[in-house]
Design an enzyme around this catalytic site. Sequence first.
Site, PDB file in Angstrom:
ATOM      1  N   ASP A  18      -0.988   5.672   4.880  1.00 60.78           N
ATOM      2  CA  ASP A  18      -2.411   5.568   5.200  1.00 60.78           C
ATOM      3  C   ASP A  18      -2.984   6.906   5.640  1.00 60.78           C
ATOM      4  OD1 ASP A  18      -0.636   4.692   7.500  1.00 60.78           O
ATOM      5  OD2 ASP A  18      -2.491   5.041   8.590  1.00 60.78           O
ATOM      6  N   ARG A  68      -7.369   6.671   0.652  1.00 58.60           N
ATOM      7  CA  ARG A  68      -5.977   6.989   0.949  1.00 58.60           C
ATOM      8  C   ARG A  68      -5.029   6.267  -0.005  1.00 58.60           C
ATOM      9  NH1 ARG A  68      -6.530   7.760   6.756  1.00 58.60           N
ATOM     10  NH2 ARG A  68      -8.754   7.894   7.159  1.00 58.60           N
TER      11      ARG A  68
END
EC number: 2.7.7.-
Length: 495
Positions: free
Chosen positions: A258, A189
């Site tokens: 995230d 991510r």
Amino acid sequence: MTTISDATVPWPSFGNRFADFPPAFYTRLQPTPLPAPYLIGFSDAAAATIGMDRSMTGDPAFLEVFTGNRIADGSLPLAAVYSGHQFGVWAGQLGDGRAISLGDVPAADGQGRIELQLKGAGQTPYSRMGDGRAVLRSSIREFLCSEAMAALGIPTTRALAVTGSDQRVMRETAETASVVTRMAPSFIRFGSFEHWYYNQRFDELKVLADAVLEQFYPELLAQENPYKALLTEVTRRTAELMAQWQAVGFMHGVMNTDNMSILGLTLDYGPFGFMEAFDARHICNHTDQQGRYSYQMQPRIGQWNCFALGQAMLPLVGSVEDTEAALAGYEAVFEAKQDELLHAKLGLKTSQPDDGKLIDAMFAILQNSHVDFTLFFRRLGELQIDNPAADEPLRDLIIDRPAFDAWAVQYRQRLRAENSDDASRRLAMHAVNPKYVLRNYLAQVAIDRAQRKDFSEVEKLQAILSRPFDEQPEHDKYADLPPDWASHLEVSCSS
């Protein structure tokens, strides 16, 4: 835990590339078993990408492995650490709080490997105060939407299967536990990069970037500055993804850094939604009181997240100027992709100077009359240039019909200007404007039945959504306007 050496059908060959990272990147651990698991849903299409098929679900080992009760040979289960900005605020260390990677297997097409991850497999060191579990409703929603988005042609993580257990977990009320097996070439991510940057561990930051380049962007290694090239490419993919979301009315609901994929995939299905009564300010996440992740904000937030990634990659890119140059293309890429998609949705084969005015006027009608987004574009494909009387099903969606009629005159003129043919245009428009999307109420009906151990609606809905552009007249009701009771449905970050 036992392994699957005694499995009765061939299994893919597990490995785990992420386990090759230094130990600081993850924690090795075992999933927490669930008692008496049962199969809720299985995706034939996702399974085919890794050389599996439905026959494997008949092997008792299948349920055990994809619930986390047994470990596949070669699997090295782990939970990854990352950090991130949540709702625009730096949240510090996060990580896989309820997801455990089983490892990766070869892609069926020979192009790389696919990581398999269990979401809801129990507590990890990154769970914070959570129980590490997922509940039936959220697992079914992620399973269905992952596969629906793939069928729409939008880059996304996939979902192989969803399993359940009668074990209870507490949310607002007691619910049953469930596990969804999700798939992607990688779950790295934006927040994975931020983690090392904000901890000023630039050696680890370089290790991460080098691995991403080598495994997923090898063509960039020959560039003068591969890190700048990587940031440029991720920015491009993210901008295009935002345009694709907007074009089908998809709202993610929680676009924290995230939850942003370094591969440009739709990642982490939580409080998502598809636009119904059009409102550009619509917020699909009940937790998002300020509307940071509303429909109209998504493109802007996508860019904000790319800038957050750029900040994290600055030590590698080398200068502020090069970092800004890598990020500078976002708006142009987004606008070009959005323009391309909207022209296709309107059945326009060429681009003309006044098209922007025509499109803006259309969105003003959608906004003012709160027109159902999916039905509008689908029925627009039925418009006939020389037969306005055929517009009635489309006009029925619109409150301000004089405004629509005036717009339709301009639209017809535009179609005539490029000698558009009704039949071929209809085919082209229906190929890009879905008839079926995962409306919240459809998911809720499937969830309600699944809570009574009837999983037939999950299977039926998945089958319908696997062919979103096909007419499927036997399933017309699944394309209807939502019922009145659906207006009370809410999803939040706990979903």
